[in-house]
Design a protein around this motif. Structure first.
Motif, PDB file in Angstrom:
ATOM      1  N   GLU A  41       0.829  -1.209   0.000  1.00 44.14           N
ATOM      2  CA  GLU A  41       0.000   0.000   0.000  1.00 44.14           C
ATOM      3  C   GLU A  41       0.861   1.255   0.000  1.00 44.14           C
ATOM      4  O   GLU A  41       1.970   1.267   0.530  1.00 44.14           O
ATOM      5  CB  GLU A  41      -0.915   0.023   1.233  1.00 44.14           C
ATOM      6  N   TRP A  42       0.306   2.321  -0.588  1.00 48.32           N
ATOM      7  CA  TRP A  42       0.966   3.627  -0.538  1.00 48.32           C
ATOM      8  C   TRP A  42      -0.104   4.715  -0.624  1.00 48.32           C
ATOM      9  O   TRP A  42      -1.053   4.596  -1.399  1.00 48.32           O
ATOM     10  CB  TRP A  42       1.968   3.788  -1.676  1.00 48.32           C
ATOM     11  N   PRO A  43       0.032   5.794   0.180  1.00 50.85           N
ATOM     12  CA  PRO A  43      -1.000   6.844   0.161  1.00 50.85           C
ATOM     13  C   PRO A  43      -0.747   7.872  -0.936  1.00 50.85           C
ATOM     14  O   PRO A  43       0.389   8.235  -1.237  1.00 50.85           O
ATOM     15  CB  PRO A  43      -0.860   7.473   1.551  1.00 50.85           C
ATOM     16  N   VAL A  50      -3.636   3.331  -2.055  1.00 55.00           N
ATOM     17  CA  VAL A  50      -3.789   2.517  -3.255  1.00 55.00           C
ATOM     18  C   VAL A  50      -2.840   1.331  -3.164  1.00 55.00           C
ATOM     19  O   VAL A  50      -1.949   1.291  -2.306  1.00 55.00           O
ATOM     20  CB  VAL A  50      -3.493   3.341  -4.528  1.00 55.00           C
ATOM     21  N   ALA A  51      -3.039   0.362  -4.049  1.00 54.39           N
ATOM     22  CA  ALA A  51      -2.204  -0.839  -4.054  1.00 54.39           C
ATOM     23  C   ALA A  51      -1.139  -0.728  -5.139  1.00 54.39           C
ATOM     24  O   ALA A  51      -1.396  -0.197  -6.227  1.00 54.39           O
ATOM     25  CB  ALA A  51      -3.064  -2.076  -4.289  1.00 54.39           C
ATOM     26  N   ILE A  52       0.053  -1.215  -4.818  1.00 55.90           N
ATOM     27  CA  ILE A  52       1.145  -1.276  -5.797  1.00 55.90           C
ATOM     28  C   ILE A  52       1.533  -2.741  -5.950  1.00 55.90           C
ATOM     29  O   ILE A  52       2.011  -3.367  -4.993  1.00 55.90           O
ATOM     30  CB  ILE A  52       2.368  -0.458  -5.351  1.00 55.90           C
ATOM     31  N   PHE A  53       1.317  -3.295  -7.135  1.00 59.38           N
ATOM     32  CA  PHE A  53       1.753  -4.659  -7.429  1.00 59.38           C
ATOM     33  C   PHE A  53       3.178  -4.615  -7.950  1.00 59.38           C
ATOM     34  O   PHE A  53       3.483  -3.844  -8.877  1.00 59.38           O
ATOM     35  CB  PHE A  53       0.834  -5.298  -8.480  1.00 59.38           C
ATOM     36  N   GLN A  54       4.039  -5.441  -7.357  1.00 54.64           N
ATOM     37  CA  GLN A  54       5.427  -5.536  -7.795  1.00 54.64           C
ATOM     38  C   GLN A  54       5.729  -6.981  -8.171  1.00 54.64           C
ATOM     39  O   GLN A  54       5.442  -7.910  -7.411  1.00 54.64           O
ATOM     40  CB  GLN A  54       6.382  -5.078  -6.696  1.00 54.64           C
ATOM     41  N   GLU A 139       9.240  -8.813  -0.252  1.00 53.95           N
ATOM     42  CA  GLU A 139       9.075  -7.923   0.903  1.00 53.95           C
ATOM     43  C   GLU A 139      10.236  -6.934   0.960  1.00 53.95           C
ATOM     44  O   GLU A 139      10.043  -5.758   1.270  1.00 53.95           O
ATOM     45  CB  GLU A 139       9.015  -8.756   2.191  1.00 53.95           C
ATOM     46  N   ARG A 140      11.446  -7.390   0.669  1.00 54.41           N
ATOM     47  CA  ARG A 140      12.613  -6.500   0.666  1.00 54.41           C
ATOM     48  C   ARG A 140      12.507  -5.478  -0.469  1.00 54.41           C
ATOM     49  O   ARG A 140      12.928  -4.321  -0.325  1.00 54.41           O
ATOM     50  CB  ARG A 140      13.895  -7.335   0.515  1.00 54.41           C
ATOM     51  N   PHE A 141      11.951  -5.901  -1.580  1.00 61.79           N
ATOM     52  CA  PHE A 141      11.735  -5.010  -2.718  1.00 61.79           C
ATOM     53  C   PHE A 141      10.759  -3.893  -2.343  1.00 61.79           C
ATOM     54  O   PHE A 141      10.947  -2.729  -2.700  1.00 61.79           O
ATOM     55  CB  PHE A 141      11.207  -5.831  -3.891  1.00 61.79           C
ATOM     56  N   HIS A 142       9.703  -4.252  -1.587  1.00 61.96           N
ATOM     57  CA  HIS A 142       8.767  -3.226  -1.097  1.00 61.96           C
ATOM     58  C   HIS A 142       9.510  -2.184  -0.261  1.00 61.96           C
ATOM     59  O   HIS A 142       9.273  -0.980  -0.394  1.00 61.96           O
ATOM     60  CB  HIS A 142       7.687  -3.867  -0.208  1.00 61.96           C
ATOM     61  N   PHE A 143      10.379  -2.653   0.620  1.00 66.79           N
ATOM     62  CA  PHE A 143      11.104  -1.747   1.520  1.00 66.79           C
ATOM     63  C   PHE A 143      11.929  -0.742   0.720  1.00 66.79           C
ATOM     64  O   PHE A 143      11.959   0.464   1.022  1.00 66.79           O
ATOM     65  CB  PHE A 143      11.995  -2.562   2.451  1.00 66.79           C
ATOM     66  N   THR A 144      12.620  -1.235  -0.320  1.00 64.14           N
ATOM     67  CA  THR A 144      13.437  -0.349  -1.143  1.00 64.14           C
ATOM     68  C   THR A 144      12.575   0.671  -1.878  1.00 64.14           C
ATOM     69  O   THR A 144      12.927   1.849  -1.981  1.00 64.14           O
ATOM     70  CB  THR A 144      14.256  -1.176  -2.152  1.00 64.14           C
ATOM     71  N   LEU A 145      11.430   0.227  -2.394  1.00 66.11           N
ATOM     72  CA  LEU A 145      10.522   1.157  -3.075  1.00 66.11           C
ATOM     73  C   LEU A 145       9.992   2.210  -2.115  1.00 66.11           C
ATOM     74  O   LEU A 145       9.943   3.406  -2.441  1.00 66.11           O
ATOM     75  CB  LEU A 145       9.362   0.380  -3.706  1.00 66.11           C
ATOM     76  N   HIS A 146       9.578   1.806  -0.913  1.00 63.63           N
ATOM     77  CA  HIS A 146       9.050   2.761   0.060  1.00 63.63           C
ATOM     78  C   HIS A 146      10.102   3.830   0.399  1.00 63.63           C
ATOM     79  O   HIS A 146       9.775   5.013   0.521  1.00 63.63           O
ATOM     80  CB  HIS A 146       8.640   2.028   1.333  1.00 63.63           C
ATOM     81  N   ARG A 147      11.326   3.410   0.564  1.00 64.87           N
ATOM     82  CA  ARG A 147      12.399   4.361   0.899  1.00 64.87           C
ATOM     83  C   ARG A 147      12.583   5.370  -0.230  1.00 64.87           C
ATOM     84  O   ARG A 147      12.834   6.564   0.025  1.00 64.87           O
ATOM     85  CB  ARG A 147      13.695   3.590   1.160  1.00 64.87           C
ATOM     86  N   TYR A 148      12.431   4.910  -1.466  1.00 65.72           N
ATOM     87  CA  TYR A 148      12.536   5.822  -2.611  1.00 65.72           C
ATOM     88  C   TYR A 148      11.352   6.785  -2.664  1.00 65.72           C
ATOM     89  O   TYR A 148      11.518   7.991  -2.869  1.00 65.72           O
ATOM     90  CB  TYR A 148      12.622   4.999  -3.902  1.00 65.72           C
TER      91      TYR A 148
END
Length: 316
Positions: A41-43, A50-54, A139-148
């Motif tokens: 999820e990301w606001p 909204v949802a982000i599919f990776q 899950e690690r990929f999500h973390f990297t995207l969130h940080r960006y």
């Protein structure tokens, strides 16, 4: 917390206790041998989530495709997978969690994404329930995207967020050295370094053509179950003693009540499956008060008092 204690010198390192398996990272040997999908999820700027599919390749960690959607739906999942297949070919296996939009097979249901993958010859697989580490790479990929994304301006629309994520995927694939890859390669370099797994053969439509449906009548037992095709299906205690109508072919089995209302639909179970639940909690989880009342309905019987009496000395 562990890092704080370590920096404070309160932790005594004992590397010999670390198992050898902890030093090995499982990875499929070729690109397209297995893909992983997950959603996060990301606001938006107005606070709406909204949802982000990776979607990533297990071997190379390549970001195959990403998609912003209004919610975690099977339609969005199929859209992002179709985009990745158009770009990179068809994978051999496909790993996801047990979510309803991805792969609800372990819940006794089929899913639109699962059926789409099977039509392409792909083998859908899932991690065990309650074991999110199976999808650890995603899950690690999500973390990297969130940080960006935290460093970007809050997106006003889904389209702007999609543009930000597309920019991230390009940087992640071609510029960012990945610590988990040999020689600190980028995912694009790892993808190109090894030949891809050949695309699986698509199933013959005639071989999977549904057989004519069969119809049966059964009465629900006192325990809320109905046995058909050698498997006990849980209908629920509220239907105990009632008649159900069953229609099944070689793909699905559907149960209807006496009024013709659908109760539940399952994929036809694998031969040897003894029981399939209805996905609802039972016992203490379903009715803690009722479970306690059953335990206390018949209180333990008191032991009778002894009828023997001790002799009392009359001597002074």
């Amino acid at each position: 917390m562990a890092r704080i204690f370590t920096r404070a010198g309160l932790v005594i390192p004992e590397p010999r206790k670390k198992p050898h398996s902890a030093q090995k990272r499982f990875v499929y040997p070729q690109p397209n041998a297995c893909w992983q999908i997950d959603a996060t999820e990301w606001p938006l700027a107005n606070g709406k989530k909204v949802a982000i599919f990776q979607l990533i390749d297990d071997h190379s960690r390549l970001a195959l495709a990403s998609l912003v959607a209004s919610g975690e739906t099977s339609e969005a999942a199929i859209a992002v997978v179709s985009l990745a297949i158009e770009r990179h070919g068809v994978p051999e296996k496909f790993l996801s969690d047990n979510g309803a939009a991805l792969n609800p097979t372990r819940r006794g249901r089929t899913g639109a994404l699962v059926e789409y993958l099977k039509s392409q010859g792909v083998e859908p697989i899932t991690g065990k329930p309650g074991k999110p580490t199976t999808q650890g790479k995603n899950e690690r990929f999500h973390f990297t995207l969130h940080r960006y994304l935290r460093k970007q301006p809050p997106p006003a629309t889904m389209a702007i967020l999609q543009t930000q994520i597309d920019t991230f995927d390009q940087y992640y694939n071609t510029e960012r050295e990945h610590q988990a890859l040999p020689g600190k390669q980028t995912p694009q370099e790892a993808w190109l370094a090894t030949p891809k797994t050949p695309a699986p053969a698509r199933p013959d439509p005639e071989a999977n053509k549904p057989e004519p449906p069969h119809s049966k009548q059964r009465r629900v037992r006192k325990d809320g179950r109905v046995s058909v095709l050698g498997t006990a299906f849980n209908m629920g205690n509220d239907l105990a003693g009632t008649a159900v109508h069953i229609i099944h072919d070689n793909a699905t089995i559907t149960f209807f009540d006496a009024h013709g209302t659908e109760i539940i639909t399952h994929p036809v179970p694998v031969h040897g499956t003894r029981y399939i639940g209805n996905g609802k909690p039972s016992g203490v989880a379903a009715d803690p008060r009722g479970a306690r009342s059953k335990r206390t309905k018949y209180p333990p019987r008191k032991r009778p008092e002894s009828t023997t009496t001790k002799e009392v000395s009359t001597e002074s």
